[in-house]
Design a protein around this motif. Structure first.
Motif, mmCIF file in Angstrom:
data_model
loop_
_atom_site.group_PDB
_atom_site.id
_atom_site.type_symbol
_atom_site.label_atom_id
_atom_site.label_comp_id
_atom_site.label_asym_id
_atom_site.label_seq_id
_atom_site.Cartn_x
_atom_site.Cartn_y
_atom_site.Cartn_z
ATOM 1 N N SER A 157 2.620 11.461 5.494
ATOM 2 C CA SER A 157 2.975 12.473 4.504
ATOM 3 C C SER A 157 3.137 13.810 5.212
ATOM 4 N N ILE A 158 3.340 14.860 4.451
ATOM 5 C CA ILE A 158 3.551 16.197 5.014
ATOM 6 C C ILE A 158 2.269 16.710 5.652
ATOM 7 N N ASP A 159 2.326 17.056 6.926
ATOM 8 C CA ASP A 159 1.176 17.677 7.608
ATOM 9 C C ASP A 159 1.649 18.414 8.851
ATOM 10 N N HIS A 160 0.913 19.414 9.253
ATOM 11 C CA HIS A 160 1.192 20.186 10.468
ATOM 12 C C HIS A 160 2.675 20.582 10.544
ATOM 13 N N THR A 161 3.183 21.172 9.470
ATOM 14 C CA THR A 161 4.612 21.499 9.406
ATOM 15 C C THR A 161 5.051 22.492 10.481
ATOM 16 N N SER A 162 4.141 23.341 10.917
ATOM 17 C CA SER A 162 4.499 24.324 11.945
ATOM 18 C C SER A 162 4.741 23.674 13.303
ATOM 19 N N ILE A 163 4.270 22.432 13.449
ATOM 20 C CA ILE A 163 4.387 21.732 14.724
ATOM 21 C C ILE A 163 5.339 20.538 14.625
ATOM 22 N N LEU A 164 5.199 19.759 13.540
ATOM 23 C CA LEU A 164 5.919 18.486 13.438
ATOM 24 C C LEU A 164 7.237 18.573 12.678
ATOM 25 N N GLY A 165 7.434 19.646 11.927
ATOM 26 C CA GLY A 165 8.671 19.777 11.154
ATOM 27 C C GLY A 165 8.381 20.082 9.693
ATOM 28 N N ASN A 166 9.401 20.568 8.994
ATOM 29 C CA ASN A 166 9.220 21.022 7.616
ATOM 30 C C ASN A 166 9.473 19.942 6.567
ATOM 31 N N THR A 167 10.036 18.823 6.974
ATOM 32 C CA THR A 167 10.352 17.767 6.007
ATOM 33 C C THR A 167 9.621 16.487 6.370
ATOM 34 N N LEU A 168 9.511 15.606 5.395
ATOM 35 C CA LEU A 168 8.865 14.317 5.630
ATOM 36 C C LEU A 168 9.636 13.507 6.667
ATOM 37 N N GLU A 169 10.954 13.627 6.651
ATOM 38 C CA GLU A 169 11.777 12.898 7.611
ATOM 39 C C GLU A 169 11.523 13.378 9.048
#
Length: 271
Positions: A157-169
């Motif tokens: 699911s959505i996590d660590h958006t600042s590192i892994l990306g802003n979307t689930l994809e």
């Protein structure tokens, strides 16, 4: 300064991208990952609980099980255990003293050092199997450099958006980076269709078919209570752990029994 103090003086929050430092440090240690049978656990939620359930099931079946996880609650030694006994400070000191120059030269991060130390420890202690929890993401996480024989994927699911990306994809693509040519099998909890599509795309590159938990799988139900792990979500983790133990048994020499009982009696502090 002893080895433990050396580690604790490295900022654990400072994340470094890429596998090249981990691979360089592994090489300095004689590539211990090549002497070890390991399983990588990757995903967003439930990695710690799932790994603990698997470890408890194997340990209760008299296997010698290495367990690498993060973060620790009280002491850094909690992150590296064999049969739930933490690594000794003496081993940490020995490892740091042996490879301190290499660590400094390579510029390895806190997590990279601990990852390599764990694999070195497990290989030297000749564990039957090592369960390795991914720290962050998958594509660039140190654990992905350990050539795991099996891959277990918890819900993404959505996590660590600042590192892994802003979307689930985008996040799924990073997690899918843990899939490698070394994986003999891969299993996963139920995933959203867009997540499954990305995971399957990556697995296809290695002619690997991911086994997802089926909707009609009823090994555990809402009446089953994880004694020390409250919450209905633990039933989903329990199903994945059960399937994981079954797959891991194909890599071992003895059958694994009483899996459900041992999963339901798993103790995992802080959860």
């Amino acid at each position: 300064m002893d080895g433990k103090d050396f580690l604790l003086n490295i900022n654990p929050a400072k994340i470094k991208y890429g596998l090249h430092r981990t691979k360089a440090l592994l090489k300095s240690c004689g590539n211990p990952q090549k002497k070890l049978t390991s399983i990588q656990i990757v995903g967003t939620n439930g990695k710690g609980s799932t790994s603990a359930m698997i470890v408890n099931s194997l340990y209760k079946n008299k296997y010698k099980v290495g367990h690498f996880t993060s973060p620790h609650l009280i002491d850094i030694t909690e992150r590296i255990k064999i049969n739930e006994k933490p690594i000794s400070v003496q081993y940490i000191n020995k490892f740091i003293n042996l490879y301190k120059k290499d660590i400094i030269k390579i510029g390895a991060s806190f997590f990279e050092i601990l990852s390599v130390m764990a694999v070195d420890y497990f290989a030297n202690k000749k564990v039957d199997i090592a369960i390795l929890e991914t720290g962050l993401g998958g594509r660039l996480d140190s654990i992905t450099a350990m050539n795991a024989s099996g891959l277990i994927i918890t819900p993404i699911s959505i996590d660590h958006t600042s590192i892994l990306g802003n979307t689930l994809e985008q996040i799924t693509k990073e997690k899918a980076g843990a899939i490698s040519k070394y994986n003999q099998w891969a299993i996963s909890s139920k995933q959203k269709n867009n997540v499954k599509f990305i995971l399957n795309q990556k697995a296809d590159k290695y002619s690997l078919k991911i086994q997802y938990i089926k909707n009609n799988l009823k090994l555990f139900n809402n009446q089953d209570i994880c004694k020390y792990l409250p919450g209905k979500h633990q039933i989903m983790n329990a199903h994945l752990a059960y399937l994981g133990v079954q797959y891991i048994s194909t890599l071992l020499n003895k059958p694994v029994v009483s899996i459900k009982k041992n999963i339901l009696n798993t103790y995992w502090p802080g959860r």
